[in-house]
Every structure is written in structure tokens, then in C-alpha cells.
Design a protein around this motif. Structure first.
Motif, mmCIF file in Angstrom:
data_model
loop_
_atom_site.group_PDB
_atom_site.id
_atom_site.type_symbol
_atom_site.label_atom_id
_atom_site.label_comp_id
_atom_site.label_asym_id
_atom_site.label_seq_id
_atom_site.Cartn_x
_atom_site.Cartn_y
_atom_site.Cartn_z
ATOM 1 N N PRO A 72 0.756 -1.055 0.072
ATOM 2 C CA PRO A 72 -0.071 0.119 -0.149
ATOM 3 C C PRO A 72 0.904 1.227 0.079
ATOM 4 O O PRO A 72 1.876 1.416 0.634
ATOM 5 C CB PRO A 72 -0.890 -0.209 1.311
ATOM 6 N N ILE A 73 0.569 2.094 -0.812
ATOM 7 C CA ILE A 73 1.013 3.509 -0.759
ATOM 8 C C ILE A 73 1.083 4.180 0.702
ATOM 9 O O ILE A 73 -0.347 4.328 1.137
ATOM 10 C CB ILE A 73 0.623 4.405 -1.853
ATOM 11 N N GLY A 74 2.096 4.481 1.238
ATOM 12 C CA GLY A 74 2.064 4.890 2.485
ATOM 13 C C GLY A 74 2.192 3.973 3.734
ATOM 14 O O GLY A 74 1.967 4.148 4.796
ATOM 15 N N GLY A 75 2.325 2.785 3.156
ATOM 16 C CA GLY A 75 2.214 1.598 4.343
ATOM 17 C C GLY A 75 3.261 0.375 3.692
ATOM 18 O O GLY A 75 4.250 0.582 3.019
ATOM 19 N N GLY A 76 3.202 -0.721 4.560
ATOM 20 C CA GLY A 76 4.326 -1.750 4.501
ATOM 21 C C GLY A 76 3.646 -2.986 4.395
ATOM 22 O O GLY A 76 2.757 -3.444 4.805
ATOM 23 N N ILE A 77 4.607 -4.122 3.912
ATOM 24 C CA ILE A 77 4.265 -5.373 3.964
ATOM 25 C C ILE A 77 5.397 -6.239 4.433
ATOM 26 O O ILE A 77 6.440 -5.759 4.603
ATOM 27 C CB ILE A 77 3.838 -5.829 2.787
ATOM 28 N N ALA A 78 5.042 -7.476 5.111
ATOM 29 C CA ALA A 78 6.296 -8.315 5.296
ATOM 30 C C ALA A 78 6.373 -9.219 4.070
ATOM 31 O O ALA A 78 5.557 -9.622 3.440
ATOM 32 C CB ALA A 78 5.722 -9.188 6.461
ATOM 33 N N ALA A 79 7.795 -9.562 3.938
ATOM 34 C CA ALA A 79 8.116 -10.597 2.992
ATOM 35 C C ALA A 79 9.307 -11.397 3.246
ATOM 36 O O ALA A 79 9.829 -11.048 4.343
ATOM 37 C CB ALA A 79 8.498 -9.697 1.544
ATOM 38 N N ILE A 86 11.811 -9.939 5.928
ATOM 39 C CA ILE A 86 12.244 -8.453 5.467
ATOM 40 C C ILE A 86 11.007 -7.672 5.576
ATOM 41 O O ILE A 86 9.917 -8.404 5.492
ATOM 42 C CB ILE A 86 12.990 -8.329 4.044
ATOM 43 N N LEU A 87 11.048 -6.570 5.665
ATOM 44 C CA LEU A 87 10.045 -5.519 5.273
ATOM 45 C C LEU A 87 10.089 -4.558 4.062
ATOM 46 O O LEU A 87 11.388 -4.039 3.679
ATOM 47 C CB LEU A 87 9.653 -4.686 6.507
ATOM 48 N N LEU A 88 9.034 -4.223 3.375
ATOM 49 C CA LEU A 88 8.822 -3.440 2.322
ATOM 50 C C LEU A 88 7.741 -2.389 2.640
ATOM 51 O O LEU A 88 6.900 -2.762 2.976
ATOM 52 C CB LEU A 88 8.262 -4.317 1.126
ATOM 53 N N ILE A 102 14.404 -7.895 11.540
ATOM 54 C CA ILE A 102 14.727 -8.408 12.721
ATOM 55 C C ILE A 102 15.136 -7.220 13.626
ATOM 56 O O ILE A 102 15.908 -6.159 13.227
ATOM 57 C CB ILE A 102 16.088 -9.045 12.480
ATOM 58 N N CYS A 103 14.511 -6.767 14.760
ATOM 59 C CA CYS A 103 14.565 -6.065 15.657
ATOM 60 C C CYS A 103 15.772 -5.550 15.972
ATOM 61 O O CYS A 103 16.546 -6.731 16.640
ATOM 62 C CB CYS A 103 13.745 -5.984 16.861
ATOM 63 N N THR A 104 16.329 -4.226 16.074
ATOM 64 C CA THR A 104 17.895 -4.179 16.586
ATOM 65 C C THR A 104 17.893 -3.974 17.977
ATOM 66 O O THR A 104 18.929 -3.959 18.417
ATOM 67 C CB THR A 104 18.290 -2.680 15.644
ATOM 68 N N HIS A 105 17.010 -4.261 18.551
ATOM 69 C CA HIS A 105 17.015 -4.279 20.226
ATOM 70 C C HIS A 105 17.224 -5.531 20.882
ATOM 71 O O HIS A 105 18.377 -5.897 21.266
ATOM 72 C CB HIS A 105 15.754 -3.843 20.801
ATOM 73 N N LYS A 106 16.655 -6.664 20.505
ATOM 74 C CA LYS A 106 16.582 -7.923 20.834
ATOM 75 C C LYS A 106 16.763 -9.107 19.865
ATOM 76 O O LYS A 106 16.328 -10.200 20.211
ATOM 77 C CB LYS A 106 15.664 -8.266 22.126
ATOM 78 N N GLY A 107 16.354 -8.718 18.541
ATOM 79 C CA GLY A 107 16.170 -9.587 17.578
ATOM 80 C C GLY A 107 14.930 -10.217 17.146
ATOM 81 O O GLY A 107 14.759 -11.181 16.574
ATOM 82 N N CYS A 108 13.796 -9.593 17.920
ATOM 83 C CA CYS A 108 12.366 -10.283 17.417
ATOM 84 C C CYS A 108 11.933 -9.856 16.145
ATOM 85 O O CYS A 108 12.673 -9.011 15.436
ATOM 86 C CB CYS A 108 11.555 -9.664 18.567
ATOM 87 N N LYS A 109 11.166 -10.265 15.703
ATOM 88 C CA LYS A 109 10.478 -10.293 14.096
ATOM 89 C C LYS A 109 9.563 -8.731 14.337
ATOM 90 O O LYS A 109 8.504 -9.118 15.075
ATOM 91 C CB LYS A 109 9.835 -11.249 13.842
ATOM 92 N N VAL A 110 10.008 -7.969 13.565
ATOM 93 C CA VAL A 110 9.317 -6.635 13.492
ATOM 94 C C VAL A 110 8.006 -6.946 12.545
ATOM 95 O O VAL A 110 8.401 -7.572 11.498
ATOM 96 C CB VAL A 110 10.123 -5.528 12.952
ATOM 97 N N PRO A 120 6.789 -6.261 18.465
ATOM 98 C CA PRO A 120 5.803 -6.900 19.274
ATOM 99 C C PRO A 120 6.467 -7.260 20.717
ATOM 100 O O PRO A 120 5.781 -7.257 21.730
ATOM 101 C CB PRO A 120 4.990 -8.069 18.658
ATOM 102 N N CYS A 121 7.586 -7.652 20.670
ATOM 103 C CA CYS A 121 8.311 -7.978 21.935
ATOM 104 C C CYS A 121 8.498 -6.843 23.094
ATOM 105 O O CYS A 121 8.159 -6.989 24.305
ATOM 106 C CB CYS A 121 9.809 -8.608 21.535
ATOM 107 N N HIS A 122 9.004 -5.931 22.439
ATOM 108 C CA HIS A 122 9.319 -4.726 23.305
ATOM 109 C C HIS A 122 8.882 -3.153 22.941
ATOM 110 O O HIS A 122 9.122 -2.199 23.595
ATOM 111 C CB HIS A 122 10.903 -4.584 23.782
ATOM 112 N N GLN A 123 8.093 -3.231 22.247
ATOM 113 C CA GLN A 123 7.257 -2.114 21.660
ATOM 114 C C GLN A 123 8.210 -0.938 20.947
ATOM 115 O O GLN A 123 7.790 0.003 20.873
ATOM 116 C CB GLN A 123 6.532 -1.414 22.663
ATOM 117 N N SER A 124 9.227 -1.459 20.404
ATOM 118 C CA SER A 124 10.098 -0.564 19.463
ATOM 119 C C SER A 124 9.293 -0.251 18.154
ATOM 120 O O SER A 124 8.530 -1.128 17.476
ATOM 121 C CB SER A 124 11.396 -1.042 19.087
#
Length: 157
Positions: A72-79, A86-88, A102-110, A120-124
Motif C-alpha cells: 500500500p502507498i504509505g504502508g508496508g508489508i512483510a516478505a 524482510i519489510l517492504l 529483525i529488531c535491532t533491540h533484541k532480535g524479535c521479528k518486526v 511486538p516484543c518490547h514495543q520498538s
């Protein structure tokens, strides 16, 4: 005339300690002298990032990771790219950016949210156009993934 050997306790400990250190260092070596190349390693990912987070090209052919119409224009998807999440995002019509999921805080999936990427792990929270941190404990931006638009296809690599 033969030289005198100094067999004092101190010299014996120093000599023994040096020998032990040499054996320990040899045992810790990452590549044995008689090793053969590992032919089971996986080839490098088509798109990687250097330590600064800048995208680098590995010289491999780009592969399709999404259709432009699916982002979506102005949005993103997971791939996925080579089995990695990855995120697009399409911040403006026809412009697509990519990031590691991969979150740069603790490695959770963004995950993509409505107007940002959220961990979703630590709300970054991350900006979907730049990958920069918007809030939370993450201290640095998401790693960039090189993507291009070829007609109606989004390619990575």
C-alpha cells in the motif's frame, strides 16, 4: 664450558607458563592447519548490510520479493528474502524501500503496522520510509535491504 642452567622456581614457572600459553593459543585457533574448505556453507544473501547499516550489493542476481500493487502507498508489508524476513514499504507511489524484519533491540521479528513497523516484543517502533527508530528500547534503525522496482515487480539484490 657449559652455560649454567638457572632452574629457579620462578624461571621454571615462566618457562612452563609460556609453553602452556602457546598450547592454549594453538588449541583456540579457528582454522586447523590441515583443514579442508567447508563446501556446505550457504551462499551469501543477494542483499546484505554492512556494519553501518548501509546496503551492500553482493553481485548476485536480483530476485522477486513482491508485486508493487501488494504494497500500500504509505504502508508496508512483510516478505522474505532467501528465507529471511524482510519489510517492504512504499512511502510514495512507485518508491519502495526495504529493511530487515529483525529488531535491532533484541532480535524479535518486526511487523508492519498501519503507518510504521512495530516490534511486538518490547514495543520498538520504526519509520516505514527510513527504518529509523520512532520509539521504544531499540537504539538504532533497522538494517537496510537493497530493493528496486522493475515494472510492477519489486526485486531485491
Amino acid at each position: 664450558m657449559t652455560p649454567e642452567l638457572d632452574l629457579s622456581r620462578r624461571n621454571m614457572l615462566l618457562a612452563g607458563g609460556s609453553a602452556a600459553a602457546a598450547v592454549t593459543l594453538a588449541a583456540c585457533s579457528s582454522t586447523p592447519a590441515t583443514s579442508t574448505p567447508d563446501t556446505t556453507t550457504k551462499p551469501a544473501s543477494p542483499a546484505t548490510t554492512d556494519p553501518s547499516g548501509s546496503a551492500t550489493d553482493t553481485g548476485q542476481a536480483a530476485i522477486e520479493v513482491a508485486k508493487l500493487a501488494d504494497i500500500p502507498i504509505g504502508g508496508g508489508i512483510a516478505a522474505t528474502l532467501d528465507g529471511q524476513p524482510i519489510l517492504l514499504a512504499q512511502p510514495t507511489a512507485g518508491v519502495v524501500v526495504g529493511f530487515s524484519a529483525i529488531c535491532t533491540h533484541k532480535g524479535c521479528k518486526v511487523e508492519p503496522a498501519e503507518t510504521e513497523f512495530d516490534c511486538p516484543c518490547h514495543q520498538s517502533r520504526f519509520d516505514l520510509a527510513t527504518g529509523e527508530v520512532l520509539g521504544g528500547p531499540a537504539a538504532r534503525a533497522l538494517d537496510k535491504v537493497t530493493v528496486t522496482v522493475d515494472g510492477d515487480t519489486v526485486m531485491a539484490g
